[in-house]
Structure formats: C-alpha cells, structure tokens
Design an enzyme around this catalytic site. Sequence first.
Site, mmCIF file in Angstrom:
data_model
loop_
_atom_site.group_PDB
_atom_site.id
_atom_site.type_symbol
_atom_site.label_atom_id
_atom_site.label_comp_id
_atom_site.label_asym_id
_atom_site.label_seq_id
_atom_site.Cartn_x
_atom_site.Cartn_y
_atom_site.Cartn_z
ATOM 1 C CB SER A 141 11.704 19.056 -5.978
ATOM 2 O OG SER A 141 12.752 18.794 -6.891
ATOM 3 C CG MET A 142 8.742 23.604 -7.955
ATOM 4 S SD MET A 142 7.166 24.378 -8.340
ATOM 5 C CE MET A 142 6.199 24.013 -6.864
ATOM 6 N N GLY A 143 12.182 23.635 -4.420
ATOM 7 C CA GLY A 143 12.892 24.281 -3.319
ATOM 8 C C GLY A 143 11.944 24.992 -2.374
ATOM 9 N N GLY A 146 8.110 24.820 -2.791
ATOM 10 C CA GLY A 146 7.350 23.599 -2.575
ATOM 11 C C GLY A 146 7.529 22.579 -3.668
ATOM 12 N N GLY A 172 16.591 16.086 -2.065
ATOM 13 C CA GLY A 172 15.983 15.416 -3.215
ATOM 14 C C GLY A 172 16.054 13.909 -3.091
ATOM 15 C CG ASP A 173 19.794 12.089 -2.962
ATOM 16 O OD1 ASP A 173 19.621 11.771 -4.152
ATOM 17 O OD2 ASP A 173 20.754 12.763 -2.572
#
Length: 229
Positions: A141-143, A146, A172-173
Amino acid sequence: DFVEIRGNTRTNLKVLDAAMTLTELNEAGPACSADDIRRLEETLAAAEGILVLSGNVGPGVPEDIYRRLTETAQRRGLQVILDADGGLFREGIQAGPDVIKPNRFELSQYFGMPEETLDTDTMISLARQLMEAGTRLVVISMGEDGSLFVTADRALVLPALKIPFQSAVGAGDAMVAGLACSLEQGLDLEQTAVLAVALSAGACMTEGTQPADAVAVEDLKVRVTWEEA
C-alpha cells in the site's frame, strides 16, 4: 473467542488537524505473561478458517510470535495474512504466510533502502524476494500513490481512487479484511485487488474507525482500475 488477560485494553488516540495531518498516540497496552501466550497458542491451534496476524503486540510478547503462530496455522491447513512491521514482520515472513501486506515505508525499512528510491519496478522485485519462503501474494500500500498487488508471475498497479477524504485510520485494516474475504471466496488476482482497494477507500471516506457501508463499497468497486506492470 477472546483470550482474556490481566489489565485493560489499550486506548489509541488519532488526532487530525485542519490540514488532515494525522498524529497517533498509541498506548503500549498491558503486559502479556508466558501463560497468556500459551493459552492464545492453544486457542489458535484448534481454530479453523483464515488467520490474520495484524498490528503490534503488547509488552512481554516475543518478536517471533507471528512466525510461531503462522507455523501452527499452516500445520492445520489454515491460510495466513501478515500485516506487521519491524521485528514482527522480519520474523513472520520467515514462515511464508500466504499473503503479506507491507506499506512502502515498511518495505523500505525492512530492506534498508530510502523510501524515495522505491519505484514500481524496485518494489515488485523486492516483493518477489519476500516470496522466497512460500508467500503467494504481496500487497504494497502506498497511500495517495495507490497500491501494488504482486504474485510470482504478475503485478498489478492500482491508482488511488479520488474520494471525499475523511480519515486514513483503519484503511490498511480494511484492505486486509478485503484480502481475507478474497481468500475465503477464492477470488482471482483482479477481483482481490478490486475488493481490497474499494474497502480501503471506503474506510477513508468515513470519520474515525467507522467502516464504509456495503452500497458505498459496491459503488467504489466499479471505479477501481489497474494495469499490468
């Protein structure tokens, strides 16, 4: 099916300023004894389904706990998702969980590389190095940039959705929840990526830790795009 221990559940405070900058004040939580850990391991040894190992651990819990729990789950034929950082991540990946979900910073931290040097090709290469112990899918994950979904022979690049942003808490969860649902339903890589990204974006559209409702998630799913890397 909780394993009760002495002490109170920790409280985590998330503070957003006017610019939507997040500051986290996370308590350490109560200490866990060797007996607490043994009871947890015994409970999980009889479990079925999909095991998600996520987040930090309390004082007294060894860094190899996620590796040990993964090995226990694998002996029972359970699928395992690992979402952790630091020593928990370093130890946990040695057991080859089915899915690993580091963010870009955690990836850079593990490999000792500056985060700004991690372009798409580099991250795909590093993700495949993480698969050497048997992991089948690495999701990075890259905020706002994307996410990447990487298998041994494919890599999907998914841009972040443009949404009315409220809070990244729980995003993220929510993505991990989507990965667990995908494993349970036997979805393919594209379907997995679409569901996980939609759930994560939905969490960002709500205040605090409130998840998005099912209608919002279905609307977001049709907006998710990807390209092969």
